[in-house]
Enzyme design. Structure first.
Site, PDB file in Angstrom:
ATOM      1  N   ASN A 284      -7.368 -12.043  -2.094  1.00 31.28           N
ATOM      2  CA  ASN A 284      -7.309 -10.680  -1.551  1.00 31.28           C
ATOM      3  C   ASN A 284      -8.663 -10.011  -1.765  1.00 31.28           C
ATOM      4  OD1 ASN A 284      -5.782  -7.600  -2.688  1.00 31.28           O
ATOM      5  ND2 ASN A 284      -6.252  -8.151  -0.596  1.00 31.28           N
TER       6      ASN A 284
ATOM      7  N   MET B   8       0.856  -1.181   0.000  1.00 34.05           N
ATOM      8  CA  MET B   8       0.000   0.000   0.000  1.00 34.05           C
ATOM      9  C   MET B   8       0.894   1.233   0.000  1.00 34.05           C
ATOM     10  SD  MET B   8      -3.087  -1.073   2.635  1.00 34.05           S
ATOM     11  CE  MET B   8      -2.024  -1.914   3.832  1.00 34.05           C
ATOM     12  N   ALA B   9       0.738   2.069  -1.025  1.00 32.75           N
ATOM     13  CA  ALA B   9       1.590   3.246  -1.172  1.00 32.75           C
ATOM     14  C   ALA B   9       1.445   4.169   0.030  1.00 32.75           C
ATOM     15  CB  ALA B   9       1.239   4.003  -2.450  1.00 32.75           C
TER      16      ALA B   9
ATOM     17  N   GLY C  11      -4.889  -6.142   3.022  1.00 26.01           N
ATOM     18  CA  GLY C  11      -4.559  -4.750   2.774  1.00 26.01           C
ATOM     19  C   GLY C  11      -5.223  -3.831   3.771  1.00 26.01           C
ATOM     20  N   ARG C  12      -6.341  -3.241   3.364  1.00 21.82           N
ATOM     21  CA  ARG C  12      -6.972  -2.186   4.181  1.00 21.82           C
ATOM     22  C   ARG C  12      -7.383  -2.666   5.570  1.00 21.82           C
ATOM     23  NH1 ARG C  12     -11.846  -0.666   0.841  1.00 21.82           N
ATOM     24  NH2 ARG C  12     -11.646  -2.854   0.182  1.00 21.82           N
TER      25      ARG C  12
ATOM     26  N   GLN D 254       7.699  -5.261  -4.041  1.00 17.89           N
ATOM     27  CA  GLN D 254       6.790  -5.305  -5.188  1.00 17.89           C
ATOM     28  C   GLN D 254       7.227  -4.306  -6.242  1.00 17.89           C
ATOM     29  OE1 GLN D 254       2.688  -3.619  -5.604  1.00 17.89           O
ATOM     30  NE2 GLN D 254       2.074  -5.767  -5.676  1.00 17.89           N
TER      31      GLN D 254
ATOM     32  N   CYS E 259      -3.173  -2.368 -10.244  1.00 18.38           N
ATOM     33  CA  CYS E 259      -3.442  -0.956  -9.966  1.00 18.38           C
ATOM     34  C   CYS E 259      -4.645  -0.451 -10.765  1.00 18.38           C
ATOM     35  CB  CYS E 259      -2.222  -0.117 -10.301  1.00 18.38           C
ATOM     36  SG  CYS E 259      -2.431   1.626  -9.898  1.00 18.38           S
TER      37      CYS E 259
END
Length: 384
Positions: free
Chosen positions: A213, A27-28, A237-238, A80, A111
């Protein structure tokens, strides 16, 4: 909080054996060294870096070189890469291998950001089968003994699905695993992830692990995803935003020897403070580290009795001492609030028509004019 216990499934990604079948999603602006170290302190798994642009890496951009530097405690080291040009991606992989900078490399084809898909990158790229095959094949060859994996989405939209073709191509190219975010680019992060697509990919790709995911907000969700889809592991992720101890809950749910924490307000305040401290160390700048922790305030204290004024002040801190003073004003004995602290967190957005190069969907072959657009696609945007 999960109380589900299962025998620990074995998950091996190439030579890497994981104690729990769990991967931290890139995650950026989030999964830097500081956050990865914090997650490791609570649990086990594979913790992947922020997305690194291949072009910036081969050009040895100073910021990029700092982002690929792991703390000595990080093992295995996972990076990544994002790229659209086969030669550039291959060069980036060779750099990581030759300079011993990674133990695992992941390629991002998930993305959904318009600035990326508009140029044919990210989730748009697997539509061009030949280009996708060349990138993955050359990257896998360059990786050698370092396991290379692929993360992708279902496709561009429901009429242009790519994940089954991409999964089979990746498997044939020699990747060590594939991961599917079970949404299309058009869905962005909205709605509900289609876990049936993960099951379909698992049925199609049989010789390497398939990871799922999407919508894993708790350990119970992870256990349920694996049971329903047959996938070999989960990518989170989130769900871990403001809750890095989720990795401990996941480890316990999958049978690893990890103690569940009592996430009362005092515990959460301590985790927040530790995160800020690690960010200061990562940036080697107290002001910058404290500015970076600001975006995590709402995630950490979701559902807890922290007043609006205190939240606002935490979101403007510039020193660790200021954080300490504010945290000292909280009722640290306040218990875990249950459902109020759980569920969705982070960005969701709304479904939208994907931005694509002109004529991108006309053919699955790459037209000459599209090759020019791809050259502009390597931008620093999060994906997945």
């Amino acid at each position: 909080m999960s109380s589900t216990l299962l025998p620990a499934p074995a998950l091996r990604i190439g030579p890497i054996a994981l104690d729990a079948p769990v991967v931290l999603a890139p995650m950026a602006g989030i999964t830097n060294t500081a956050f990865r170290r914090l997650c490791r302190e609570y649990g086990v798994g594979l913790y992947v870096s922020e997305m690194i642009t291949s072009r910036a890496l081969v050009e040895r951009n100073a910021t990029t070189m700092r982002l690929i530097t792991h703390h000595e405690s990080e093992t295995p080291r996972s990076i990544q890469l994002y790229g659209v040009d086969p030669a550039t991606v291959e060069g980036a992989v060779r750099l990581l291998v030759d300079e011993d900078r990674a133990d695992h490399i992941d390629l991002n084809f998930g993305c959904p950001v318009p600035k990326v898909t508009r140029k044919g990158g990210g989730a748009a790229l697997p539509w061009k089968l030949g280009l996708f095959r060349e990138i993955v094949t050359r990257a896998a060859r360059a990786a050698g003994d370092i396991p290379l994996t692929v993360k992708m989405r279902k496709g561009i939209d429901t009429d242009h699905l790519t994940f089954l073709d991409a999964g089979r191509i990746a498997e044939d190219a020699g990747v060590a695993a594939v991961a599917l975010h079970a949404r299309t680019a058009a869905e962005f992060y909205s709605g509900q992830a289609d876990w049936s697509a993960i099951a379909a990919l698992k049925a199609a790709v049989t010789s390497i692990p398939v990871l799922g995911n999407g919508d894993i907000w708790s350990a119970d969700d992870a256990v349920r995803m694996m049971a329903e889809t047959g996938c070999d592991g989960v990518v989170v992720g989130r769900g871990c935003l403001g809750r890095p101890w989720l990795f401990g809950e996941l480890a316990a749910a999958f049978g690893a020897d990890h103690r569940l924490v009592d996430a009362n307000l005092g515990f959460v305040a301590g985790a927040f403070r530790r995160h800020a401290e690690l960010l200061v160390e990562f940036f080697d700048d107290e002001d910058r580290g404290c500015r970076d922790i600001r975006k995590h305030v709402a995630w950490y204290f979701k559902g807890y009795p922290v007043g609006g004024d205190t939240r606002a002040r935490l979101a403007t801190v510039s020193s660790l001492a200021e954080i300490d003073d504010l945290l000292a004003t909280l009722d640290l004995a306040a218990p875990y609030p249950g459902a109020a602290a759980e569920g969705q967190r982070g960005r969701a957005g709304t479904p939208k028509r994907p931005a694509l190069p002109d004529g991108w969907l006309d053919s699955r072959d790459l037209a000459e004019e599209a090759t020019c657009a791809l050259a502009e696609a390597e931008l620093d945007h999060s994906g997945g």
